[in-house]
Write a protein that holds these residues in place. Sequence first.
Motif, PDB file in Angstrom:
ATOM      1  N   THR A   6       0.821  -1.201   0.091  1.00 16.79           N
ATOM      2  CA  THR A   6      -0.113   0.055  -0.109  1.00 16.79           C
ATOM      3  C   THR A   6       0.933   1.282  -0.018  1.00 16.79           C
ATOM      4  OG1 THR A   6      -1.751  -1.047   1.270  1.00 16.79           O
ATOM      5  CG2 THR A   6      -1.666   1.339   1.303  1.00 16.79           C
ATOM      6  N   ARG A   7       1.943   1.389   0.819  1.00 14.47           N
ATOM      7  CA  ARG A   7       2.718   2.633   0.978  1.00 14.47           C
ATOM      8  C   ARG A   7       3.618   2.602  -0.421  1.00 14.47           C
ATOM      9  NH1 ARG A   7       7.969   4.465   2.078  1.00 14.47           N
ATOM     10  NH2 ARG A   7       7.848   6.121   3.819  1.00 14.47           N
ATOM     11  N   ASP A   8       3.899   1.661  -1.003  1.00 18.27           N
ATOM     12  CA  ASP A   8       4.685   1.866  -2.343  1.00 18.27           C
ATOM     13  C   ASP A   8       3.745   2.181  -3.347  1.00 18.27           C
ATOM     14  OD1 ASP A   8       7.124   0.894  -1.177  1.00 18.27           O
ATOM     15  OD2 ASP A   8       6.870  -0.982  -2.291  1.00 18.27           O
ATOM     16  N   ALA A   9       2.505   1.727  -3.476  1.00 12.52           N
ATOM     17  CA  ALA A   9       1.470   2.438  -4.172  1.00 12.52           C
ATOM     18  C   ALA A   9       1.317   3.714  -4.234  1.00 12.52           C
ATOM     19  CB  ALA A   9       0.295   1.361  -4.261  1.00 12.52           C
ATOM     20  N   ALA A  35      -3.919   5.722  -6.633  1.00 16.15           N
ATOM     21  CA  ALA A  35      -3.179   4.715  -6.060  1.00 16.15           C
ATOM     22  C   ALA A  35      -4.175   3.453  -5.643  1.00 16.15           C
ATOM     23  CB  ALA A  35      -2.636   5.001  -4.881  1.00 16.15           C
ATOM     24  N   GLY A  36      -5.663   4.188  -5.832  1.00 12.90           N
ATOM     25  CA  GLY A  36      -6.811   2.946  -5.550  1.00 12.90           C
ATOM     26  C   GLY A  36      -6.985   2.783  -4.114  1.00 12.90           C
ATOM     27  N   MET A  43      -3.466   8.747   4.565  1.00 16.94           N
ATOM     28  CA  MET A  43      -3.058   9.556   5.603  1.00 16.94           C
ATOM     29  C   MET A  43      -2.557   8.607   6.659  1.00 16.94           C
ATOM     30  SD  MET A  43      -3.236  12.593   4.728  1.00 16.94           S
ATOM     31  CE  MET A  43      -2.844  13.520   6.371  1.00 16.94           C
ATOM     32  N   LYS A  44      -3.246   7.339   6.862  1.00 19.88           N
ATOM     33  CA  LYS A  44      -2.709   6.621   7.870  1.00 19.88           C
ATOM     34  C   LYS A  44      -1.429   5.986   7.538  1.00 19.88           C
ATOM     35  CE  LYS A  44      -3.770   1.966   9.875  1.00 19.88           C
ATOM     36  NZ  LYS A  44      -4.857   0.725   9.735  1.00 19.88           N
TER      37      LYS A  44
END
Length: 183
Positions: A6-9, A35-36, A43-44
């Motif tokens: 998720t972070r990379d996307a 990013a989807g 934000m998280k």
Amino acid sequence: MGRTSTRDAVIEAARQLFGERGYTAVTVKDVAVLAGYSPAMVMKVMGSKAKLYAAAAPDVPSADVLLEQDEPIGFALVRRILRRRQSGDSEPWSMVALLVQDAPDRDAARGELRERYVAWIAGQIGDESPSRKKSQLVVCVVMGLGAGMRILGLLGPDEMADEELIQQYGALVQGIIDDPAVG
């Protein structure tokens, strides 16, 4: 090949949007949509828009620069920029100036990106001088090409064949690298 985190996307989406529009014109929602994910998830994962911006700063060129065996680094840098333009990939060399100008903390962004790019070039060309003047010159010339092509649309395929541009501009970059008087 593993699944993108998720972070990379989120960072990749932010890198693309910040590079195209700048910091102020991009919202967390824009990044989330590309990013989807939801804005809350962005934000998280990232904490704030400023932290997202810092994380999305372009990476210095990597091993993908040296694509042609035994090609001098000056020519390889120019070849890489042209290949990224052809493939539509974002170009870190053209994004640097925009990222600094539009950063929430310009001085911090300038210092961090300056060090990152100059140190990378110094490592590639063996510049161990205290000032790293030669590396600074190479960064300036390569950034100029990246920005001129991406931002101003200069030196397009209609104006100059790619191989001709690689030979002419690559010779300029390599000339700085090879000049013993510089540094």
